[in-house]
Design a protein around this motif. Structure first.
Motif, PDB file in Angstrom:
ATOM      1  N   GLN A 458      25.162  60.275  49.197  1.00 15.14           N
ATOM      2  CA  GLN A 458      26.573  60.602  48.975  1.00 15.14           C
ATOM      3  C   GLN A 458      27.044  61.628  50.005  1.00 15.14           C
ATOM      4  O   GLN A 458      26.257  62.449  50.488  1.00 15.14           O
ATOM      5  CB  GLN A 458      26.790  61.159  47.561  1.00 15.14           C
ATOM      6  N   ILE A 459      28.362  61.577  50.285  1.00 14.98           N
ATOM      7  CA  ILE A 459      29.018  62.585  51.122  1.00 14.98           C
ATOM      8  C   ILE A 459      30.215  63.126  50.340  1.00 14.98           C
ATOM      9  O   ILE A 459      31.093  62.363  49.910  1.00 14.98           O
ATOM     10  CB  ILE A 459      29.484  61.991  52.459  1.00 14.98           C
ATOM     11  N   HIS A 460      30.250  64.445  50.146  1.00 17.89           N
ATOM     12  CA  HIS A 460      31.342  65.112  49.416  1.00 17.89           C
ATOM     13  C   HIS A 460      32.124  65.975  50.405  1.00 17.89           C
ATOM     14  O   HIS A 460      31.567  66.918  50.969  1.00 17.89           O
ATOM     15  CB  HIS A 460      30.789  65.970  48.283  1.00 17.89           C
ATOM     16  N   ARG A 461      33.406  65.662  50.606  1.00 19.91           N
ATOM     17  CA  ARG A 461      34.229  66.371  51.587  1.00 19.91           C
ATOM     18  C   ARG A 461      35.400  67.081  50.890  1.00 19.91           C
ATOM     19  O   ARG A 461      36.050  66.507  50.003  1.00 19.91           O
ATOM     20  CB  ARG A 461      34.779  65.396  52.621  1.00 19.91           C
ATOM     21  N   ASN A 462      35.626  68.321  51.333  1.00 19.29           N
ATOM     22  CA  ASN A 462      36.785  69.100  50.863  1.00 19.29           C
ATOM     23  C   ASN A 462      36.841  69.200  49.337  1.00 19.29           C
ATOM     24  O   ASN A 462      37.918  69.141  48.730  1.00 19.29           O
ATOM     25  CB  ASN A 462      38.106  68.493  51.389  1.00 19.29           C
ATOM     26  N   ASP A 482      32.779  71.064  54.154  1.00 13.36           N
ATOM     27  CA  ASP A 482      34.047  71.791  53.963  1.00 13.36           C
ATOM     28  C   ASP A 482      34.389  71.945  52.482  1.00 13.36           C
ATOM     29  O   ASP A 482      35.537  71.741  52.054  1.00 13.36           O
ATOM     30  CB  ASP A 482      35.200  71.074  54.690  1.00 13.36           C
ATOM     31  N   SER A 483      33.386  72.295  51.689  1.00 15.93           N
ATOM     32  CA  SER A 483      33.585  72.400  50.239  1.00 15.93           C
ATOM     33  C   SER A 483      33.471  73.855  49.776  1.00 15.93           C
ATOM     34  O   SER A 483      32.925  74.713  50.485  1.00 15.93           O
ATOM     35  CB  SER A 483      32.556  71.532  49.501  1.00 15.93           C
ATOM     36  N   GLU A 501      27.506  71.885  54.877  1.00 17.21           N
ATOM     37  CA  GLU A 501      28.057  72.128  56.215  1.00 17.21           C
ATOM     38  C   GLU A 501      29.497  72.654  56.107  1.00 17.21           C
ATOM     39  O   GLU A 501      30.337  72.036  55.441  1.00 17.21           O
ATOM     40  CB  GLU A 501      28.024  70.831  57.023  1.00 17.21           C
ATOM     41  N   ASN A 502      29.725  73.815  56.742  1.00 18.52           N
ATOM     42  CA  ASN A 502      31.061  74.439  56.748  1.00 18.52           C
ATOM     43  C   ASN A 502      31.582  74.692  55.325  1.00 18.52           C
ATOM     44  O   ASN A 502      32.767  74.493  55.036  1.00 18.52           O
ATOM     45  CB  ASN A 502      32.076  73.581  57.518  1.00 18.52           C
TER      46      ASN A 502
END
Length: 694
Positions: A458-462, A482-483, A501-502
């Protein structure tokens, strides 16, 4: 000296009034002129001094020796007196003449001994040693996915572990192969197998990466030395008509080793619970059980070898005639009893032994300490081994050695490079398919929620996560980009290929997790706490291991069975050279079809075809290498060429693996061109199927 003997003859034999007198050899017998008269029934002067079989009695009258007889006696006596003053080239020429006579006589003796129970017993004993070599090639590849998690290996460490075994094999082949020509086949093979068994067994228990790497290196050194000795040893019990076929049958044990390793990996490694732990530091997991089981063929061969004799051909080379005769008689009697003909008598009474030229320097116990004596022995032995290595590059063998070296190298570069490239490509295709199924979550907001299940691919963004709990769960191939994590709580969490990441992480507690600092990339950690981090690597191996990789190796090993059978049946019919050239050229054609392998099933199919086509070349290479060199250089030459083969394997593994996921063109073209060049060059080698072992 010749002049003095001629004068002696003229003085000892003087003709006076028709009688010979003055012949009085100084041998302790009285020979006066007043001997008693012969009885009437005595033999006549014509037969005096002879019995019914024309044997000469010591001290009896023998008449005037012929001048040719005198020269012959002088010729026989001269070398015994003056060997130390003769030129080494003359001594070597005489030895070469003796070896040629011995080669033909030994061939006749082996034919008289027959091919039967003794050779088949030795076949299975040496087959187990060859099986251990096949197992060793596959062991590291099978345990690597598990060992990298157990020992927390980096990518560079994994690569080193894969190559270290080949490095050990390369050194062992050259070193122990050379020693086998000086110390004996059986003795050096026992040393090789003992080294492999001891360090393979030890490697299954050690915990640290460095010590495990060292054990696999020394284990590879031992098993690498066994390969040249096995073929040299077995060939010296085979007649010319049987040699090519039965050496090819022996090669099947390498295939059996691959099948054994694949089957054991398939049945043992996925069962992660097959082991034990001692505290929190010592863990004996299922892959260590697999390493332990893989040492069994080597141990079995080591035990059985204790009951087998030394090679009689080697014993004759070093002048041990009586020991060689007793072993050949044992071979003859064993085979005759098995055939139901125990009354057959071994008719050989004397075997030619070559002139001994090498002089072993020895310090007597009264003139040196024990370590000085051992130092001289070791130094002398390794000097003789080095001389043997240089001998393979002399004018007589230089061209054959160089051509064989190129063929061995090109074959190894292509074969070992591709058998590593195939599983890597299959794994790459699997990863591509896995990544195509990734789930992407954008701008999700979760608060006051408890995560206690596995998140995978999975990829979780913002996203924003507030007052959430992550307890007793696993992250597998998960990325947070970015979370925001605020006042969250992570407890008993394990991860694999997971990164933040970020991200901004505020007032969050991490307790008993393996979320280490390096997985937080460009993240801001504000008032966050890490308590009791997990030690080591923690992952469920039953989910991580890929059964398909074991299946690929199993099918690749099984696919060489038809090639083994064909090569064994045709080796003595079509010859070694055609077998090598034809097999390598067919393998090169198979490589081109790899351009069409865009799926897992297609790659498996082309791998099986390639392995099945190339095995005949390997078998013929083993046979011709044994037959091209004399007995006292055979294992040395085989060791050199096999060491070069392992160097080609190291290069092939490194080069081909670097192109996985980038392009298929370079590996395929490199393998094809190497096989074509090596196959065409092999056609210029001399055919050996009709020659006796020198």
């Amino acid at each position: 000296q010749g002049g003095r003997e001629a004068n002696q003859v003229s003085d000892d034999y003087r003709y006076q009034d028709g009688n010979y007198e003055g012949y009085a050899p100084n041998d302790g017998y009285y020979r006066g002129g007043d001997e008693p008269a012969h009885e009437e029934d005595a033999q006549s002067d014509v037969t005096e001094g002879h019995d019914e079989d024309d044997e000469v009695y010591e001290g009896e009258y023998q008449g005037i020796p012929h001048p040719d007889d005198i020269k012959e006696k002088q010729k026989k006596r001269a070398p015994a007196v003056a060997d130390e003053y003769r030129d080494r080239a003359d001594l070597m020429a005489e030895r070469m003449e003796d070896e040629e006579q011995l080669a033909h006589q030994y061939e006749n003796i082996i034919e008289e001994c027959g091919h039967g129970r003794f050779q088949w017993t030795l076949f299975f004993v040496l087959g187990l040693a060859l099986m251990a070599d096949g197992v060793e090639v596959f062991v590291v590849g099978f345990v690597l996915p598990s060992a990298e998690k157990d020992m927390c290996l980096s990518s560079s460490n994994k690569g080193m572990l894969g190559l270290i075994v080949y490095l050990g094999m390369m050194v062992g082949a050259v070193m122990l192969g050379g020693l086998a020509d000086k110390l004996g086949r059986k003795k050096c093979l026992i040393i090789s197998l003992a080294i492999n068994a001891a360090f393979a067994f030890l490697s299954s228990f050690v915990q640290g990466y460095g010590f495990f790497l060292f054990c696999r290196l020394i284990s590879g050194l031992g098993i690498g030395g066994s390969l040249p000795i096995v073929f040299a040893y077995f060939s010296e019990f085979l007649s010319r008509e049987k040699r090519g076929e039965h050496l090819s049958w022996l090669c099947m044990f390498w295939m059996i080793g691959g099948i054994f390793a694949s089957a054991m990996a398939w049945s043992i490694i996925p069962h992660y619970g097959w082991g034990f732990s001692m505290g929190t530091k010592y863990h004996f997991h299922s892959w260590r059980v697999f390493v332990l089981v893989c040492s069994l063929p080597c141990i079995a061969s080591l035990v059985a070898l204790k009951f087998m004799p030394e090679s009689p051909r080697f014993l004759l080379e070093i002048g041990k005639h009586d020991e060689a005769w007793m072993i050949l008689k044992q071979v003859h009697d064993t085979n005759m009893r098995a055939k139901g003909e125990p009354e057959r008598v071994f008719t050989v009474s004397y075997i030619k032994t070559p002139k001994q030229v090498d002089e072993f320097i020895e310090i007597q116990s009264s003139t040196g300490t024990w370590y000085q004596r051992w130092l001289v022995r070791i130094t002398t032995t390794f000097k003789q081994v080095w001389d043997n290595v240089l001998y393979c590059l002399t004018a007589q063998y230089r061209m054959n050695t160089l051509m064989l070296a190129v063929v061995w190298f090109t074959m190894a570069l292509s074969y070992y490079g591709l058998i590593v490239w195939f599983p890597d490509m299959i794994r790459y295709l699997q990863e591509e398919a896995y990544e195509s199924r990734v789930k992407i979550f954008d701008e999700e907001e979760v608060s006051h929620f408890t995560f206690n299940f596995t998140l995978e691919n999975q990829i979780h963004r913002n996203g924003e996560y507030r007052n959430d709990k992550f307890i007793g769960m696993k992250f597998k191939e998960v990325r947070f980009e970015d979370s925001l994590f605020e006042e969250c709580y992570f407890e008993d969490v394990t991860s694999s290929e997971t990164f933040f990441e970020n991200c901004t992480i505020i007032s969050t507690v991490f307790y008993n997790t393996d979320l280490y600092e390096h997985i937080f990339i460009n993240c801001r950690l504000i008032n966050s706490t890490f308590l009791k981090e997990k030690e080591g690597c923690h992952l469920d191996f039953e989910e991580e291991n890929d059964f398909l990789i074991y299946l690929v190796s199993f099918l690749g090993s099984l696919s060489v069975l038809p090639g083994n059978i064909i090569s064994a049946l045709l080796m003595d019919k079509i010859g070694r050279i055609r077998m090598i050239g034809g097999s390598m050229l067919i393998s090169a054609v198979c490589c081109f079809f790899l351009f069409f392998g865009n799926s897992e099933s297609a790659m498996i199919g082309w791998q099986c075809l390639f392995c099945g086509a190339s095995i005949a070349a390997w078998n013929a290479l083993d046979v011709i290498t044994v037959e091209l060199y004399p007995t006292d250089k055979r294992a040395t030459a085989f060791g050199i060429l096999n060491g070069l083969c392992k160097f080609g394997a190291i290069l092939g593994n490194s080069i081909f693996a670097s192109f996985v996921g980038i392009t298929k063109v370079v590996p395929i073209l490199l393998a094809s061109s190497a096989l074509v060049g090596g196959g065409l060059l092999a056609l210029r080698l001399p055919e050996t199927r009709e020659q006796v072992l020198m």
